[in-house]
Design a protein around this motif. Structure first.
Motif, PDB file in Angstrom:
ATOM      1  N   TYR A 120      -1.654   9.535  -1.973  1.00  0.00           N
ATOM      2  CA  TYR A 120      -2.586   8.169  -1.415  1.00  0.00           C
ATOM      3  C   TYR A 120      -4.294   9.251  -0.324  1.00  0.00           C
ATOM      4  O   TYR A 120      -5.078   9.131  -0.514  1.00  0.00           O
ATOM      5  CB  TYR A 120      -1.942   7.492  -0.450  1.00  0.00           C
ATOM      6  CG  TYR A 120      -2.953   6.676   0.117  1.00  0.00           C
ATOM      7  CD1 TYR A 120      -3.379   5.772  -0.557  1.00  0.00           C
ATOM      8  CD2 TYR A 120      -3.045   6.997   1.454  1.00  0.00           C
ATOM      9  CE1 TYR A 120      -4.364   4.479  -0.161  1.00  0.00           C
ATOM     10  CE2 TYR A 120      -3.765   5.634   2.189  1.00  0.00           C
ATOM     11  CZ  TYR A 120      -4.942   4.698   1.356  1.00  0.00           C
ATOM     12  OH  TYR A 120      -5.671   4.440   1.860  1.00  0.00           O
ATOM     13  N   ARG A 157       2.970  -4.820   0.084  1.00  0.00           N
ATOM     14  CA  ARG A 157       2.247  -4.693  -0.030  1.00  0.00           C
ATOM     15  C   ARG A 157       2.323  -4.376   1.877  1.00  0.00           C
ATOM     16  O   ARG A 157       1.964  -3.170   2.476  1.00  0.00           O
ATOM     17  CB  ARG A 157       1.427  -4.426  -0.512  1.00  0.00           C
ATOM     18  CG  ARG A 157       0.498  -5.348  -0.384  1.00  0.00           C
ATOM     19  CD  ARG A 157      -0.560  -5.356  -0.897  1.00  0.00           C
ATOM     20  NE  ARG A 157      -1.240  -4.486  -0.580  1.00  0.00           N
ATOM     21  CZ  ARG A 157      -2.000  -3.848   0.311  1.00  0.00           C
ATOM     22  NH1 ARG A 157      -2.239  -4.477   1.243  1.00  0.00           N
ATOM     23  NH2 ARG A 157      -2.668  -2.479   0.065  1.00  0.00           N
ATOM     24  N   ASP A 158       2.130  -5.239   2.511  1.00  0.00           N
ATOM     25  CA  ASP A 158       1.711  -4.760   3.480  1.00  0.00           C
ATOM     26  C   ASP A 158       2.675  -3.479   4.517  1.00  0.00           C
ATOM     27  O   ASP A 158       2.336  -3.154   5.175  1.00  0.00           O
ATOM     28  CB  ASP A 158       1.595  -6.363   4.549  1.00  0.00           C
ATOM     29  CG  ASP A 158       0.654  -6.949   3.205  1.00  0.00           C
ATOM     30  OD1 ASP A 158      -0.740  -7.025   3.502  1.00  0.00           O
ATOM     31  OD2 ASP A 158       0.956  -8.463   4.170  1.00  0.00           O
ATOM     32  N   LYS A 194       0.349   1.140  -1.440  1.00  0.00           N
ATOM     33  CA  LYS A 194       1.470   0.494  -2.394  1.00  0.00           C
ATOM     34  C   LYS A 194       1.600   1.305  -4.047  1.00  0.00           C
ATOM     35  O   LYS A 194       3.138   1.144  -4.904  1.00  0.00           O
ATOM     36  CB  LYS A 194       1.471  -0.591  -3.330  1.00  0.00           C
ATOM     37  CG  LYS A 194       2.403  -1.963  -3.504  1.00  0.00           C
ATOM     38  CD  LYS A 194       2.168  -2.926  -3.438  1.00  0.00           C
ATOM     39  CE  LYS A 194       2.364  -3.980  -5.235  1.00  0.00           C
ATOM     40  NZ  LYS A 194       1.094  -4.156  -5.687  1.00  0.00           N
ATOM     41  N   ASN A 195       0.638   1.261  -4.592  1.00  0.00           N
ATOM     42  CA  ASN A 195       0.303   2.379  -5.785  1.00  0.00           C
ATOM     43  C   ASN A 195       0.600   3.704  -5.507  1.00  0.00           C
ATOM     44  O   ASN A 195       1.009   3.876  -7.277  1.00  0.00           O
ATOM     45  CB  ASN A 195      -1.049   1.330  -6.722  1.00  0.00           C
ATOM     46  CG  ASN A 195      -0.834  -0.091  -7.183  1.00  0.00           C
ATOM     47  OD1 ASN A 195       0.384  -0.940  -6.789  1.00  0.00           O
ATOM     48  ND2 ASN A 195      -1.762  -0.672  -7.533  1.00  0.00           N
ATOM     49  N   ASP A 226       2.086  -0.544   3.469  1.00  0.00           N
ATOM     50  CA  ASP A 226       1.115   0.175   4.671  1.00  0.00           C
ATOM     51  C   ASP A 226       1.765   0.328   5.875  1.00  0.00           C
ATOM     52  O   ASP A 226       1.002   1.235   6.627  1.00  0.00           O
ATOM     53  CB  ASP A 226      -0.021  -0.755   4.595  1.00  0.00           C
ATOM     54  CG  ASP A 226      -0.633  -0.599   3.330  1.00  0.00           C
ATOM     55  OD1 ASP A 226      -0.852  -0.232   2.951  1.00  0.00           O
ATOM     56  OD2 ASP A 226      -1.845  -1.764   3.609  1.00  0.00           O
ATOM     57  N   GLU A 234      -6.581   1.280 -15.400  1.00  0.00           N
ATOM     58  CA  GLU A 234      -5.317   2.745 -16.140  1.00  0.00           C
ATOM     59  C   GLU A 234      -6.552   2.206 -17.857  1.00  0.00           C
ATOM     60  O   GLU A 234      -6.542   3.709 -17.787  1.00  0.00           O
ATOM     61  CB  GLU A 234      -4.693   1.489 -16.280  1.00  0.00           C
ATOM     62  CG  GLU A 234      -3.383   1.736 -14.801  1.00  0.00           C
ATOM     63  CD  GLU A 234      -3.137   3.311 -14.716  1.00  0.00           C
ATOM     64  OE1 GLU A 234      -3.172   4.409 -15.808  1.00  0.00           O
ATOM     65  OE2 GLU A 234      -2.606   3.922 -13.333  1.00  0.00           O
ATOM     66  N   VAL A 294      -5.906  -3.541 -11.138  1.00  0.00           N
ATOM     67  CA  VAL A 294      -5.689  -2.006 -12.100  1.00  0.00           C
ATOM     68  C   VAL A 294      -5.441  -1.904 -13.328  1.00  0.00           C
ATOM     69  O   VAL A 294      -5.309  -0.529 -13.577  1.00  0.00           O
ATOM     70  CB  VAL A 294      -3.875  -1.982 -10.962  1.00  0.00           C
ATOM     71  CG1 VAL A 294      -3.519  -0.340 -11.140  1.00  0.00           C
ATOM     72  CG2 VAL A 294      -4.466  -2.423  -9.698  1.00  0.00           C
ATOM     73  N   HIS A 295      -4.524  -2.568 -13.667  1.00  0.00           N
ATOM     74  CA  HIS A 295      -4.212  -2.427 -15.161  1.00  0.00           C
ATOM     75  C   HIS A 295      -5.572  -2.141 -15.852  1.00  0.00           C
ATOM     76  O   HIS A 295      -5.510  -1.250 -17.075  1.00  0.00           O
ATOM     77  CB  HIS A 295      -3.761  -3.507 -15.772  1.00  0.00           C
ATOM     78  CG  HIS A 295      -4.745  -5.323 -15.707  1.00  0.00           C
ATOM     79  ND1 HIS A 295      -4.055  -5.165 -14.724  1.00  0.00           N
ATOM     80  CD2 HIS A 295      -5.463  -5.478 -15.956  1.00  0.00           C
ATOM     81  CE1 HIS A 295      -4.435  -6.874 -15.363  1.00  0.00           C
ATOM     82  NE2 HIS A 295      -5.196  -6.369 -16.116  1.00  0.00           N
ATOM     83  N   LEU A 340      -8.621   4.648  -7.525  1.00  0.00           N
ATOM     84  CA  LEU A 340      -7.741   5.133  -6.401  1.00  0.00           C
ATOM     85  C   LEU A 340      -7.784   3.475  -6.164  1.00  0.00           C
ATOM     86  O   LEU A 340      -7.915   2.727  -6.585  1.00  0.00           O
ATOM     87  CB  LEU A 340      -8.649   5.215  -5.576  1.00  0.00           C
ATOM     88  CG  LEU A 340      -8.543   4.959  -4.144  1.00  0.00           C
ATOM     89  CD1 LEU A 340      -7.625   6.418  -3.791  1.00  0.00           C
ATOM     90  CD2 LEU A 340     -10.036   5.385  -3.103  1.00  0.00           C
ATOM     91  N   SER A 341      -6.023   3.648  -5.763  1.00  0.00           N
ATOM     92  CA  SER A 341      -5.847   2.716  -5.431  1.00  0.00           C
ATOM     93  C   SER A 341      -4.988   2.147  -3.801  1.00  0.00           C
ATOM     94  O   SER A 341      -4.988   3.168  -2.511  1.00  0.00           O
ATOM     95  CB  SER A 341      -4.634   1.999  -6.390  1.00  0.00           C
ATOM     96  OG  SER A 341      -4.278   0.169  -6.045  1.00  0.00           O
ATOM     97  N   SER A 342      -3.894   1.688  -3.673  1.00  0.00           N
ATOM     98  CA  SER A 342      -3.940   1.449  -2.272  1.00  0.00           C
ATOM     99  C   SER A 342      -2.552   1.637  -2.420  1.00  0.00           C
ATOM    100  O   SER A 342      -1.834   2.534  -2.992  1.00  0.00           O
ATOM    101  CB  SER A 342      -2.940  -0.137  -2.017  1.00  0.00           C
ATOM    102  OG  SER A 342      -2.777  -0.864  -3.272  1.00  0.00           O
TER     103      SER A 342
END
Lengths: 607, 758
Positions: free
Chosen positions: B194, B123-124, B109-110, B127, B81, B77-78, B105-107
């Protein structure tokens, strides 16, 4: 000055228990009377015999004061006090008394012809120690200033306050500089206290100093919180640290079974062994503000929808840690990271590291303040974004950014530029090449025609806009002319060379010294007018005496130098003498005015 | 600046360009013209990303139809960015009429902004917390009940209302949107970022996301399904792409997983009983649907989307679900038998290695489950959970893992092996049985990507040897090229350190690594360097356990205390949060001039994607050769597969793998030609030719013969000289015949005379 009575123990060495009694200090001597009248430990010592004093640090084991008799022999009188505040009162008193004695003795040693005047001591106002330190520091840094100080203040021409009054700005500079220079944490890991064993028994010793304790508080918030909660309500400070050391020892020996057993029995001990929840919370807060280009936490499970046990589990790169243990294993790596973080934050305290309790409270306060400042999140976010965009740019593919810079601060410009010039000259000499001498020589005809043009121009336009007064110019030119002609004859070629460098070193130093002294004296002299108080009158008298002294000195120098330099020296001395003459003349006229007035006012001076 | 490459006008966000960037763009353009895949190795620190983005964006602008879309895949992810930041810079230099839409695009959580959902820890749970608020049946229930009785997500609801009036209503204005921007926008408009992002990737010209979104069939089936063929797919930092592919198709089953699965099955049985009592028609409807096959699954609500089949979905969609698992009770009993069978297999005393064919045969004979049933497990479970309206999916992860495993085993006969280990090799006294399905063939996961998209670009700083990757990934690149670096001055200084200050050899070879002499020599090396090198220093170790050991020994020896006299010490740990904070602090320590050392691990998270450019890294020390753990069964099985299939020798592969990791670690010091840094390879094995020659060319070309066999004091001397040299002013544009910095003028001149270009 008052007399101080304080309960203390007298000791001949640090180790021995000492004789309890009362220490009585007056301005010129101190007396120790033991509580037990049979004891032989009676003292009656004059402060004249005391050369210095030492004392133990605040917060150390004993509150000691050592009055040393002779620095060579090392003999002295050691007193132990019940607490530090008592000791500090005595220490300050002794400091003042000794300072006075030393000032007197040093002035005697210098054997100045000026008679010893009480002014020096009478006007010694009560100075705070910080003020004193600042002055000492300035003197220490600037040798010229020190020389002047020695000559005039110790010589009795000027008082201490008079001398410093004209240097307020210097002192203020020092004041302003000090708060910026707060010492941060040391890089060394003090909190990682290592036990020492004596080798014979099973006893291990941990030693903690106030600095170590402070670091422990900063690095382990849980311990800090526990300290604030438990001490002194639930246990004494000593018990607290004993417990802490015990926990540390268990941790160090990696005896997790014993640690678990102890923690189960003793809930206070368990605090030290458990996972630090404050740190975890802090980390959760901080992770939100971290630079997104290195936020690895965001990757954690970014694989859209995550299933456990995916990927290659046991290929040796990942270690499966057993996280079941409730007393989470604190690793060295975590300690190192934590330590470096705290050092980097540099959370310095404004209180002295004396009492543990106050230090702990101060730390809590500073943390509170930190929380308050954290609210300005938007701004930091903006800054972070700017930084990211700056970081992404490839610097050499485009014009450089103009970054804000701190201006260069040169403490003594004269010294700096002089040395630079000297270096440059030296470098020129080394390389041999140097700057090519520019040919300024004009032919006579050219010069003549140029001047002719100028004159004709002046004739047409007239001298309407004068930069300087012609008379003044002429005077200066005439004054300079003989000087120029003579120096040109001697040195001419190199402009860098100074007349002073030609003189013998001793004469040069003397001349420079007198020059600065005269400036100092004149500054005080002129600032004393108009004379409104008797005090100023006295001061002017003193200054005049000093000036006449220097005047004679200068004359002596003039006569003493070798004949080939005499002319140069007299040229150099001339302006000084003139300045002094002007001062004397002013003094005389003022004196005359005074005497005519004093007829009207028989009781003396204007009040 | 703006220039022509053949018929394409390229917009480049800087005033100057490196010649290798220009060359890179030329090659890239040819690959795009040929509509083929390509493989490009270019040294780090030559602006690879910006060259890529700039060319592809310009190319898309020059050929507006059919619209070309860029799918940019990053490892982390970084890195996403960072890429978006570069893209933003590029965007500000594009002509205003040519603005395009780019987003990351990310999950959930982000991206989530719902405070209630965000408060969940892992994170689960994010979701499932989201699903609990947005699942179609939850929303339906909320619509029936009075407002407030059933909690829903206000962000999603308002987004849904806006989107219902047509996709144009929620279309984002052109621009570059990072994850932070999307969140800010979501908060401002009250829309769910999201689902907005999920919707927008259809319209975006550039999408930046993680490898998994294309490589993991489970994810790719949902996210990347609608992508058209006219896409350029870029895998940046792709040196590890084979490992990512393999991980995407590998599953392991542990005892905890099986226990959890048993619990899940129990709960599902209860749910089924409940439904039977209250709403039996629903189960019947599901049965009927399954008879017709899974193909109609496409019309599910956006929020109900599940992981797709872990295998390639196309093969399965056309078939009907086998009759004997269509009924819910029957399916549950099949799963129970499977779990029971796996439990039995885990109780082994010895290490067992099996091929999938044998395993399937054994399941069939002992549990009565045939291959086809196995293959449909995952989809059948998915369907059942939807029918049972289960929202707390984070509770059901274990059974999903089991079904995932079953489907993979049932689908692939080649390129996999099943390994059962009763305990970890290194901790034989702790029983921890694992059944691992490990994939050996990296080409399986990436094959659909190559088949579907017209151009796939694989690029990194280290792809040496470049002919190995097409074999590992089984594709034919139209262009495969390795670029060198033209330097204005020797701004990198690689060294091989073979001996300590006492002239004894240093190495992390297994028999030498714990020798106190070696540990001390490594410590002395660091100590000397810390005193001589300004700002940041990065150290890489071969593994976490080795790093822990050596740091502890240094602490005992007092070396660490001496190091701390000069610089602060930060360490990568297995805790990601702590490591991130340590990195952040490391950067701040370098920024404020205090200087710091960062200890990291060669295959760890930091080595993967964090740059140590400029003052953040003036020196990298690679302690040892980062070989894989060679006793690992999985590695042994993989090596065997590679030997049989591709005729790659074990030793060659291991060396290749170790050296690419090492090169990747040290390559992070350089960001541009104005930057400089040193690299020390501290192991005697690097001086051997067979090891060294595997390093990428741009490092080798700067590795002088005199620097091949150094001791600590010599290395220190070289370092001092190097730093002194780097402090001198120099001519940025390069002197003499070869220019290292091109301006627009130079490029135009080259354009006129294309024969004389390089």
């Amino acid at each position: 000055m008052a007399v101080i009575n304080m309960a203390a123990k007298y000791k001949t060495t640090v180790k021995e228990p000492g004789t309890p009694g009362v220490l009585r200090m007056s301005e010129d001597k101190f007396i120790f009377v033991p509580n037990d009248p049979r004891s032989a430990m009676k003292l009656n010592v004059n402060f004249r015999n005391i050369k210095g004093h030492k004392f133990s640090k605040d917060g150390s084991k004993q509150a000691l004061l050592n009055l040393t008799q002779d620095s060579e022999k090392g003999g002295g009188y050691i007193f132990e006090f019940d607490n530090f505040s008592d000791r500090n009162v005595c220490r300050d008193f002794v400091g003042k008394v000794l300072g006075k004695f030393q000032a007197v003795t040093s002035s005697r040693q210098n054997e100045q012809p000026v008679p010893e005047k009480p002014a020096a001591t009478v006007h010694s106002e009560q100075l705070s120690t910080t003020e004193m330190e600042r002055r000492m520091k300035l003197l220490w840094e600037d040798s010229e200033l020190q020389k002047l100080h020695k000559q005039f203040v110790i010589g009795g021409v000027l008082t201490e306050s008079e001398f410093w009054a004209t240097r307020k700005s210097l002192l203020d500079d020092v004041v302003q500089r000090t708060p910026k220079q707060r010492a941060g944490f040391r890089s060394a890991m003090l909190a990682d206290v290592r036990p020492s064993t004596d080798g014979r028994t099973n006893k291990v010793t941990f030693s903690l100093t106030p600095e170590i304790i402070h670091q422990i508080f900063a690095e382990k918030p849980a311990v800090h919180r526990a300290f604030l909660n438990f001490v002194p309500i639930k246990m004494t400070e000593k018990d607290f640290w004993t417990k802490y050391c015990r926990a540390e020892y268990l941790h160090r020996t990696k005896n997790s079974v014993a640690a678990a057993a102890e923690a189960a029995e003793d809930e206070e001990l368990a605090v030290f062994l458990k996972h630090d929840d404050i740190l975890a919370n802090e980390a959760r807060c901080k992770i939100r503000r971290v630079d997104p280009t290195l936020d690895m936490e965001a990757d954690l499970g970014d694989d859209y929808i995550h299933l456990p046990d995916h990927g290659i589990l046991r290929d040796g790169s990942k270690e499966t840690a057993d996280a079941e243990n409730e007393l989470a294993r604190r690793t060295l790596s975590q300690d190192l990271n934590r330590h470096a973080t705290v050092v980097l934050e540099g959370r310095a305290l404004d209180v002295e590291l004396g009492d543990t309790r106050t230090a702990a409270e101060a730390l809590a306060r500073s943390k509170q303040a930190e929380l308050c400042t954290e609210t300005s999140d938007e701004k930091t976010n903006q800054e972070r974004l700017e930084k990211v965009s700056r970081m992404t740019e490839i610097e050499d593919l485009q014009a450089p950014h103009s970054l804000p810079y701190a201006p260069l601060c040169i403490k003594d410009p004269r010294e700096y530029f002089d040395s630079q010039q000297a270096n440059a000259v030296k470098a020129l000499g080394d390389t041999g090449a140097g700057i090519k001498p520019v040919d300024f020589s004009l032919k006579t005809e050219e010069a003549y025609t140029y001047l002719l043009e100028q004159i004709s121009e002046v004739k047409v336009r007239g001298l309407n806009n004068l930069v300087v007064q012609p008379e003044a110019t002429l005077k200066v030119l005439n004054g300079l002319n003989p000087y120029l002609s003579s120096t040109k004859y001697h040195l001419g070629k190199k402009p860098q060379e100074c007349v002073l460098d030609m003189l013998p070193n001793r004469t040069k130093d003397e001349l420079l010294h007198h020059w600065t002294s005269i400036q100092e004296l004149l500054r005080h002299f002129w600032s004393s007018y108009p004379i409104t108080t008797a005090y100023l009158y006295n001061k002017v008298l003193r200054l005049k005496d000093a000036m006449t002294h220097i005047y004679h000195k200068l004359q002596e120098i003039k006569e003493a130098v070798q004949s080939d330099f005499r002319h140069q020296v007299s040229l150099l001395v001339q302006p000084m003498l003139q300045a002094l003459d002007a001062a004397f003349a002013h003094y005389d006229t003022e004196q005359q005015k005074q005497s005519t007035k004093s007829g009207n006012k028989p009781n003396g001076f204007v009040q | 600046m703006k220039f022509q490459i053949e018929d394409v006008t390229v917009y480049f966000p800087y005033d100057y360009i490196y010649p290798e960037q220009y060359e890179y763009m030329v090659e890239l353009k040819r690959a795009l013209d040929a509509r083929g895949h390509c493989l490009l190795e270019m040294p780090t620190g030559t602006g690879k990303t910006v060259a890529l983005l700039s060319l592809i964006t310009s190319y898309a602008l020059a050929r507006p139809s059919p619209p070309l879309k860029l799918l940019y895949c990053t490892r982390t992810v970084h890195e996403m960015e960072k890429t978006l930041a570069e893209l933003r810079l590029l965007h500000s230099h594009l002509p205003p009429t040519h603005r395009s839409l780019a987003l990351g695009l990310s999950s959930r959580k982000n991206l989530c902004v719902n405070p209630y959902v965000l408060s969940s820890a892992s994170r689960d749970s994010v979701d499932s917390a989201c699903r609990r608020l947005t699942a179609s049946w939850v929303r339906a229930a909320a619509a029936e009940q009075p407002p407030g009785a059933v909690p829903t997500c206000s962000f999603f609801e308002s987004y849904d209302r806006a989107a219902s009036s047509g996709p144009d209503a929620v279309l984002l204005p052109p621009g570059v949107y990072t994850l932070g921007d999307l969140r800010a926008l979501g908060r401002e408009k009250g829309w769910c970022p999201y689902f907005l992002a999920r919707q927008m990737i259809r319209y975006a010209n550039v999408v930046v996301y993680s490898y998994q979104y294309l490589l993991d069939p489970k994810v790719a089936g949902i996210i990347s399904r609608e992508m058209q063929r006219e896409c350029v797919v870029v895998f940046d930092e792709a040196h590890n792409i084979d490992n990512v592919c393999i991980e995407a198709l590998s599953v392991s089953v542990r005892r905890q997983t099986l226990d959890g699965a048993t619990r899940n099955l129990h709960r599902m049985a209860q749910e089924i009983d409940r439904f039977k009592a209250t709403d039996a028609s629903r189960l019947r409807a599901e049965y009927n649907r399954l008879v017709e096959g899974l193909a109609q699954r496409g019309n599910l609500a956006l929020t109900d989307a599940w992981l797709s089949n872990p295998a390639l979905p196309d093969d399965i969609l056309k078939e009907a679900v086998p009759g004997n698992i269509r009924r819910a009770e029957h399916f549950l009993s099949v799963l129970r038998r499977l779990v029971q069978y796996l439990k039995g297999r885990l109780q082994t005393e010895n290490v067992e290695t099996e091929r999938p064919v044998d395993f399937v045969a054994s399941v069939s004979s002992q549990a009565g489950i045939d291959q086809k049933m196995l293959r449909f497990c995952y989809d059948r479970l998915h369907s059942l959970m939807l029918t049972l309206e289960i929202t707390d999916t984070d509770e059901f992860l274990h059974i999903q893992t089991i079904c995932d495993f079953a489907t993979l085993v049932g689908t692939y006969m080649q390129g996999f092996s099943i390994i059962i280990e009763p305990f970890d090799e290194r901790m034989p006294h702790i029983p921890d049985p694992v059944l691992q399905l490990s994939c050996h063939d990296a080409s399986l996961a990436i094959k659909p990507v190559f088949d579907r998209f017209q151009s796939v670009i694989i690029t990194s700083g280290t792809l040496s040897p470049i002919d190995l990757y097409p074999r590992l990934l089984n594709f034919n690149p139209v262009i495969s090229r390795s670029f060198t670096m033209s330097l204005t001055r020797d701004c990198i200084c690689p060294m091989v350190l073979t001996r300590g200050s006492d002239q004894l050899p240093v190495s992390t070879k297994f028999d030498m690594r714990s020798d106190p002499g070696v540990v001390r020599n490594y410590g002395r090396l660091l100590l000397e360097m810390v005193a001589a090198v300004p700002d940041g220093i990065v150290c890489f170790f071969v593994s976490y356990s080795y790093m822990d050991g050596i740091v502890n020994s240094w602490n005992e020896m007092g070396i660490l205390q001496d190091v701390m006299q000069h610089k602060l010490v930060f360490i990568e740990t297995q805790d990601v949060v702590e490591t991130t904070l340590a990195l952040d602090n490391y950067r701040r320590a370098c920024d404020c001039g205090r200087g710091a050392v960062f200890f990291s691990v060669a295959r760890g998270k930091v080595a993967e994607g964090i740059d140590f450019d400029r003052h953040y890294g003036r020196l990298v020390i690679m302690f040892g050769v980062p070989f894989q753990y060679t006793l690992s069964r999985i590695l042994i099985a993989r090596l065997e597969y590679l030997r049989n299939t591709f005729q790659i020798k074990e030793g060659d592969f291991l060396t290749f793998d170790a050296l690419r990791q090492a090169a990747q670690c040290v390559g992070r010091v350089i960001r541009s030609k104005a930057d400089y840094g040193m690299m020390i390879f501290a192991d005697k094995r690097y001086s051997r030719h067979d090891k060294r020659s595997k390093l990428p060319g741009w490092i080798l070309s700067h590795l002088h013969d005199a620097h091949l066999n150094l001791s600590t004091d010599m290395a220190l001397h070289i370092a001092r000289e190097f730093l002194r040299r780097m402090a001198q002013p120099y001519d940025k544009a390069g002197t003499g015949g070869r220019k290292t910095l091109l301006s627009q003028e130079d490029l135009e001149k080259m354009g006129e005379d294309p024969m004389n270009m390089f």
